[in-house]
Design a protein around this motif. Structure first.
Motif, PDB file in Angstrom:
ATOM      1  N   GLY A  18       0.841  -1.206   0.000  1.00  0.00           N
ATOM      2  CA  GLY A  18       0.000   0.000   0.000  1.00  0.00           C
ATOM      3  C   GLY A  18       0.870   1.246   0.000  1.00  0.00           C
ATOM      4  N   ASN A  19       1.908   1.273   0.840  1.00  0.00           N
ATOM      5  CA  ASN A  19       2.826   2.424   0.877  1.00  0.00           C
ATOM      6  C   ASN A  19       3.540   2.577  -0.457  1.00  0.00           C
ATOM      7  N   ALA A  20       4.036   1.434  -0.984  1.00  0.00           N
ATOM      8  CA  ALA A  20       4.776   1.491  -2.248  1.00  0.00           C
ATOM      9  C   ALA A  20       3.892   2.103  -3.337  1.00  0.00           C
ATOM     10  N   ALA A  21       2.612   1.686  -3.361  1.00  0.00           N
ATOM     11  CA  ALA A  21       1.693   2.210  -4.379  1.00  0.00           C
ATOM     12  C   ALA A  21       1.410   3.691  -4.126  1.00  0.00           C
ATOM     13  N   LYS A  22       1.268   4.033  -2.841  1.00  0.00           N
ATOM     14  CA  LYS A  22       0.915   5.423  -2.489  1.00  0.00           C
ATOM     15  C   LYS A  22       2.027   6.389  -2.885  1.00  0.00           C
ATOM     16  N   PHE A  23       3.287   5.973  -2.680  1.00  0.00           N
ATOM     17  CA  PHE A  23       4.398   6.902  -2.897  1.00  0.00           C
ATOM     18  C   PHE A  23       5.090   6.704  -4.242  1.00  0.00           C
ATOM     19  N   SER A  36       9.682  -3.639  -3.362  1.00  0.00           N
ATOM     20  CA  SER A  36      10.465  -2.541  -3.955  1.00  0.00           C
ATOM     21  C   SER A  36       9.559  -1.658  -4.797  1.00  0.00           C
ATOM     22  N   ASP A  37       9.890  -0.381  -4.835  1.00  0.00           N
ATOM     23  CA  ASP A  37       9.118   0.512  -5.716  1.00  0.00           C
ATOM     24  C   ASP A  37      10.045   1.485  -6.412  1.00  0.00           C
ATOM     25  N   THR A  38       9.495   2.168  -7.408  1.00  0.00           N
ATOM     26  CA  THR A  38      10.280   3.166  -8.145  1.00  0.00           C
ATOM     27  C   THR A  38       9.716   4.555  -7.852  1.00  0.00           C
ATOM     28  N   GLY A  93      10.904   7.852  -2.956  1.00  0.00           N
ATOM     29  CA  GLY A  93      12.039   7.565  -2.080  1.00  0.00           C
ATOM     30  C   GLY A  93      11.945   8.311  -0.755  1.00  0.00           C
ATOM     31  N   ILE A  94      12.938   8.085   0.090  1.00  0.00           N
ATOM     32  CA  ILE A  94      12.913   8.671   1.436  1.00  0.00           C
ATOM     33  C   ILE A  94      14.287   9.290   1.707  1.00  0.00           C
ATOM     34  N   ALA A  95      14.300  10.496   2.256  1.00  0.00           N
ATOM     35  CA  ALA A  95      15.573  11.166   2.552  1.00  0.00           C
ATOM     36  C   ALA A  95      16.324  10.374   3.622  1.00  0.00           C
ATOM     37  N   ARG A 111      13.462   7.364  11.153  1.00  0.00           N
ATOM     38  CA  ARG A 111      12.299   7.889  11.885  1.00  0.00           C
ATOM     39  C   ARG A 111      10.970   7.296  11.416  1.00  0.00           C
ATOM     40  N   ILE A 112      10.931   6.843  10.165  1.00  0.00           N
ATOM     41  CA  ILE A 112       9.626   6.432   9.631  1.00  0.00           C
ATOM     42  C   ILE A 112       9.036   5.223  10.345  1.00  0.00           C
ATOM     43  N   PHE A 113       9.877   4.519  11.132  1.00  0.00           N
ATOM     44  CA  PHE A 113       9.348   3.358  11.855  1.00  0.00           C
ATOM     45  C   PHE A 113       8.777   3.752  13.216  1.00  0.00           C
ATOM     46  N   THR A 118       4.800   8.952  12.692  1.00  0.00           N
ATOM     47  CA  THR A 118       5.861   9.729  12.038  1.00  0.00           C
ATOM     48  C   THR A 118       5.833   9.496  10.537  1.00  0.00           C
ATOM     49  N   GLN A 119       5.946  10.597   9.817  1.00  0.00           N
ATOM     50  CA  GLN A 119       6.004  10.500   8.359  1.00  0.00           C
ATOM     51  C   GLN A 119       7.278  11.192   7.889  1.00  0.00           C
ATOM     52  N   ALA A 120       7.745  10.812   6.702  1.00  0.00           N
ATOM     53  CA  ALA A 120       9.049  11.302   6.255  1.00  0.00           C
ATOM     54  C   ALA A 120       9.091  12.827   6.175  1.00  0.00           C
ATOM     55  N   ASP A 121       8.030  13.438   5.698  1.00  0.00           N
ATOM     56  CA  ASP A 121       7.996  14.895   5.795  1.00  0.00           C
ATOM     57  C   ASP A 121       6.567  15.319   6.075  1.00  0.00           C
ATOM     58  N   SER A 141       4.518  17.386   5.043  1.00  0.00           N
ATOM     59  CA  SER A 141       3.490  17.669   4.032  1.00  0.00           C
ATOM     60  C   SER A 141       2.824  16.374   3.553  1.00  0.00           C
ATOM     61  N   ILE A 142       3.409  15.224   3.969  1.00  0.00           N
ATOM     62  CA  ILE A 142       2.915  13.943   3.452  1.00  0.00           C
ATOM     63  C   ILE A 142       1.468  13.675   3.844  1.00  0.00           C
ATOM     64  N   ALA A 143       1.148  13.981   5.126  1.00  0.00           N
ATOM     65  CA  ALA A 143      -0.210  13.701   5.583  1.00  0.00           C
ATOM     66  C   ALA A 143      -1.218  14.426   4.701  1.00  0.00           C
ATOM     67  N   GLY A 182      -2.249  11.464   2.717  1.00  0.00           N
ATOM     68  CA  GLY A 182      -3.074  10.862   3.780  1.00  0.00           C
ATOM     69  C   GLY A 182      -2.224   9.900   4.595  1.00  0.00           C
ATOM     70  N   GLY A 183      -2.841   9.226   5.549  1.00  0.00           N
ATOM     71  CA  GLY A 183      -2.106   8.249   6.371  1.00  0.00           C
ATOM     72  C   GLY A 183      -1.847   8.803   7.759  1.00  0.00           C
ATOM     73  N   SER A 184      -1.599   7.883   8.670  1.00  0.00           N
ATOM     74  CA  SER A 184      -1.455   8.281  10.068  1.00  0.00           C
ATOM     75  C   SER A 184      -0.035   8.117  10.578  1.00  0.00           C
ATOM     76  N   GLY A 185       0.805   7.428   9.806  1.00  0.00           N
ATOM     77  CA  GLY A 185       2.160   7.176  10.285  1.00  0.00           C
ATOM     78  C   GLY A 185       2.225   6.019  11.272  1.00  0.00           C
ATOM     79  N   LEU A 186       1.210   5.182  11.296  1.00  0.00           N
ATOM     80  CA  LEU A 186       1.227   4.045  12.232  1.00  0.00           C
ATOM     81  C   LEU A 186       1.621   2.731  11.564  1.00  0.00           C
ATOM     82  N   GLY A 187       1.383   2.638  10.250  1.00  0.00           N
ATOM     83  CA  GLY A 187       1.540   1.355   9.548  1.00  0.00           C
ATOM     84  C   GLY A 187       2.902   0.713   9.727  1.00  0.00           C
ATOM     85  N   LEU A 188       3.976   1.488   9.504  1.00  0.00           N
ATOM     86  CA  LEU A 188       5.319   0.898   9.583  1.00  0.00           C
ATOM     87  C   LEU A 188       5.685   0.537  11.019  1.00  0.00           C
ATOM     88  N   ALA A 189       5.248   1.372  11.971  1.00  0.00           N
ATOM     89  CA  ALA A 189       5.534   1.063  13.379  1.00  0.00           C
ATOM     90  C   ALA A 189       4.909  -0.282  13.738  1.00  0.00           C
TER      91      ALA A 189
HETATM   92  P1  ADP Z   1       1.446   6.221   6.631  1.00  0.00           P
HETATM   93  O1  ADP Z   1       1.722   5.614   5.306  1.00  0.00           O
HETATM   94  O2  ADP Z   1       0.080   5.938   7.155  1.00  0.00           O
HETATM   95  O3  ADP Z   1       1.824   7.668   6.715  1.00  0.00           O
HETATM   96  P2  ADP Z   1       3.519   4.432   7.591  1.00  0.00           P
HETATM   97  O4  ADP Z   1       4.006   4.183   8.970  1.00  0.00           O
HETATM   98  O5  ADP Z   1       3.076   3.274   6.807  1.00  0.00           O
HETATM   99  O6  ADP Z   1       2.369   5.499   7.714  1.00  0.00           O
HETATM  100  O7  ADP Z   1       4.651   5.186   6.817  1.00  0.00           O
HETATM  101  C1  ADP Z   1       5.376   6.247   7.466  1.00  0.00           C
HETATM  102  C2  ADP Z   1       6.032   7.140   6.461  1.00  0.00           C
HETATM  103  O8  ADP Z   1       7.107   6.470   5.815  1.00  0.00           O
HETATM  104  C3  ADP Z   1       5.135   7.590   5.324  1.00  0.00           C
HETATM  105  O9  ADP Z   1       4.315   8.670   5.699  1.00  0.00           O
HETATM  106  C4  ADP Z   1       6.168   8.002   4.280  1.00  0.00           C
HETATM  107  O10 ADP Z   1       6.720   9.261   4.609  1.00  0.00           O
HETATM  108  C5  ADP Z   1       7.265   6.983   4.497  1.00  0.00           C
HETATM  109  N1  ADP Z   1       7.157   5.844   3.550  1.00  0.00           N
HETATM  110  C6  ADP Z   1       6.702   4.608   3.832  1.00  0.00           C
HETATM  111  N2  ADP Z   1       6.780   3.804   2.747  1.00  0.00           N
HETATM  112  C7  ADP Z   1       7.292   4.542   1.758  1.00  0.00           C
HETATM  113  C8  ADP Z   1       7.629   4.284   0.388  1.00  0.00           C
HETATM  114  N3  ADP Z   1       7.441   3.070  -0.173  1.00  0.00           N
HETATM  115  N4  ADP Z   1       8.147   5.300  -0.342  1.00  0.00           N
HETATM  116  C9  ADP Z   1       8.348   6.521   0.213  1.00  0.00           C
HETATM  117  N5  ADP Z   1       8.051   6.827   1.504  1.00  0.00           N
HETATM  118  C10 ADP Z   1       7.543   5.862   2.269  1.00  0.00           C
END
Ligand code: ADP
Length: 548
Positions: free
Chosen positions: A175-180, A207-209, A212-214, A220-222, A226-229, A231-233, A237-244
């Motif tokens: 889902g994240n890979a598709a979203k970003f 893997s996705d193309t 990317g993430i700085a 921090r994304i775990f 927390t989201q990478a930047d 403006s992402i929310a 969208g997203g809550s930043g909980l999925g990866l944690a």
């Molecule tokens: P959410 O997607 O709900 O914001 P996650 O915990 O799943 O929460 O992801 C946290 C953050 O990690 C995302 O907001 C995004 O900044 C970054 N991230 C996760 N997966 C990717 C990805 N495949 N490509 C780029 N950024 C990603």
């Protein structure tokens, strides 16, 4: 002499100090124990509180999502104007978003408070992963991205572990890979890292193309929320909980989740998990036995013949939602408002199936089910489906232990309702057995819905191109039978399909089709059609992901 006195004094003083230190140590230990017990209690109380809140929130959400879905359905029928449909779509999406958030918060709390337990069942590893990937296919396709899945040959067919949680991790990462990702592809690769002493270790890479993430954000994304930047929310969208959650789930499964990324080029998320494989044959790709994964996603709703349904539900809105949905599906409905009334109604009335809310006043759904199972008439065997607003795995177990044939989690949808009814009314659907660690993994023989290993062999024998065109022909032929005059497959269809279905991995459809007699009932044909359409969907996505 003096120095002997001195030494004795020093010794006495040291001993006193030691006693004092020991007393302090014991005091600190007792305090720590009390604090730990208090923390455990607080953790337990917090989890219980959240589980209750989740139930309370889910119940009105059921009303919102269910009603919006019904209205969307009827506006479709009446071809009403776009604005209403748009508003309803927003209500549905917001409801579903809220539900996702609720599930995530529940997971985080359970994982943090130490109240989390993995479920262990025997499951089909390849099919579970394939169906998670195919579930994401529409979302990925909508963005014009390519989605691929690959397994190395040594990935086992079956193993013991928590299939639902493995699926959850994959859905989150895909889902994240598709979203970003805006252009290019998302790929999932599964391989085996090792096998020791009844444990198989698997590695999955998503893997996705995408964007990317700085480097400074990678660690921090775990973290939770927390989201990478920032403006992402707003953008995605997203809550930043999925990866944690995923990272903690992977840790529970004995592995680690890590990420590598190059900004502007894409990311690779990689995790490994440990599964139980008790038999050497579990690891052989050529082994064809096994049972279906915990849940198969069906996109084709095949109608059951009209049924008389008893709905036991105390909440008036939910009663209305379920009743309307059932009536739209062509069934007739009677309702009662607690378990005691349900038991009385079963004794006096005639029903084909009972939908039983679990939490009800006076007598709850579990007690009512046990009371029905204890009746001294044929009614003791009436199919009962639990409706529960609790998403805890222990609730599913409680439903089964009380004697229910299945259960559906609220918010309920027409598809989920009809799938649960099909499953409960189909004679051959047995619940996935829990694993006894002392016993070898159970096998369900030919009852498996779809077995991709058969296709691996087909490809090996005939080559990709020939296999692909044979599969395409079979899919076309079966799809025509499924939708024959909108009535589903006929007995001759079923026989003809069954004769070749096993060669394409459709084990259960093959067996059911061959078992159908000339005077098979409409229900038996409906169940066959349902099984066939589910497995054809599996076959279709397998072909798309593996051969195209
Ligand atoms: P959410 O997607 O709900 O914001 P996650 O915990 O799943 O929460 O992801 C946290 C953050 O990690 C995302 O907001 C995004 O900044 C970054 N991230 C996760 N997966 C990717 C990805 N495949 N490509 C780029 N950024 C990603």
């Amino acid at each position: 002499m003096q120095s002997a006195y001195k030494r004795r004094d020093t010794l006495i003083s040291l001993r006193r100090k030691l006693h004092r230190a020991e007393a302090k140590w014991q005091e600190a230990e007792a305090e720590l124990k009390t604090a730990r017990e208090a923390a455990d209690l607080a953790g337990l109380a917090q989890t219980k509180f959240l589980a209750m809140m989740s139930h309370e929130i889910r119940t009105p959400l059921n009303g919102i999502i269910g009603m919006a879905a019904l209205m969307l359905d009827s506006t479709e029928e009446q071809k009403q104007a776009g604005e209403d449909r748009h508003s309803l779509g927003v209500i549905m999406q917001s409801g579903e978003h809220l539900l996702q958030l609720l599930n995530d918060i529940l997971d985080v709390t359970r994982l943090e408070s130490g109240q989390f337990r993995l479920e262990e069942t025997a499951f089909d590893v390849r099919t579970t992963i394939s169906s998670a990937v195919s579930l994401m296919q529409p979302q990925v396709q909508r963005k014009g991205l390519k989605l691929s899945l690959s397994f190395t040959d040594d990935v086992p067919l079956r193993a013991g572990g928590d299939a639902g949680r493995l699926r959850q991790i994959l859905l989150n990462l895909i889902g994240n890979a598709a979203k970003f990702t805006e252009t290019g592809s998302v790929s999932v690769a599964v391989s085996r890292l090792g096998y020791t002493d009844g444990t198989v270790r698997l590695e999955c890479r998503v893997s996705d193309t995408g964007i990317g993430i700085a480097p400074e954000s990678l660690s921090r994304i775990f973290e939770e929320f927390t989201q990478a930047d920032t403006s992402i929310a707003r953008r995605f969208g997203g809550s930043g909980l999925g990866l944690a959650i995923s990272r903690r789930l992977v840790a529970e499964m004995g592995g680690t989740l890590t990420a590598e990324s190059v900004q502007g080029q894409g990311s690779v998320f990689r995790f490994d998990i440990q599964l139980r494989a008790r038999r050497a044959s579990d690891l052989a790709v050529t082994n064809l036995s096994g049972s279906e994964p915990a849940s198969i996603v069906s996109t084709v709703a095949v109608k059951l013949t009209p049924k008389r349904v008893l709905v036991a539900e105390d909440n008036a809105t939910n009663r209305l939602v379920v009743t309307r949905m059932l009536e739209r599906l062509g069934h007739s409905v009677e309702t009662v408002t607690n378990g005691r009334e349900a038991v009385e109604a079963v004794q006096t009335g005639t029903y084909d199936v009972v939908l039983m809310d679990v939490m009800m006043p006076e007598m709850d759904g579990l007690q009512a089910t046990m009371a029905i199972r204890a009746l001294l008439s044929a009614k003791a065997h009436l199919p009962i489906i639990g409706l529960t607003a609790n998403a805890e795995p222990s609730d599913a177990l409680a439903c089964r232990q009380a004697g229910m044939n299945g259960f559906a989690t609220k918010p309920i949808s027409s598809e989920r309702l009809s799938q649960a009814m099909h499953a409960a009314l189909a004679p051959m659907q047995a619940p996935e057995p829990a694993i006894d660690p002392q016993q070898p993994l159970p096998y369900a023989g030919e009852n498996r819905l779809f077995d991709p290993a058969v296709l691996d062999q087909l490809v090996m024998r005939s080559g990709k191109a020939e296999a692909s065109s044979a599969i395409a022909d079979f899919i076309e032929h079966s799809t025509a039978a499924i939708s024959r005059q909108h009535l589903g497959a006929t007995v001759p269809d079923a026989r003809a399909i069954a004769a070749t279905a096993a060669s394409f991995g459709l084990m259960r459809a093959a067996r059911m089709g061959l078992d159908l007699t000339d005077c098979a009932s409409a229900d038996a044909l409906a169940v066959f059609t349902q099984v066939l359409s589910q497995s054809v969907e599996e076959l279709r996505s397998w072909r798309r992901l593996t051969l195209l």
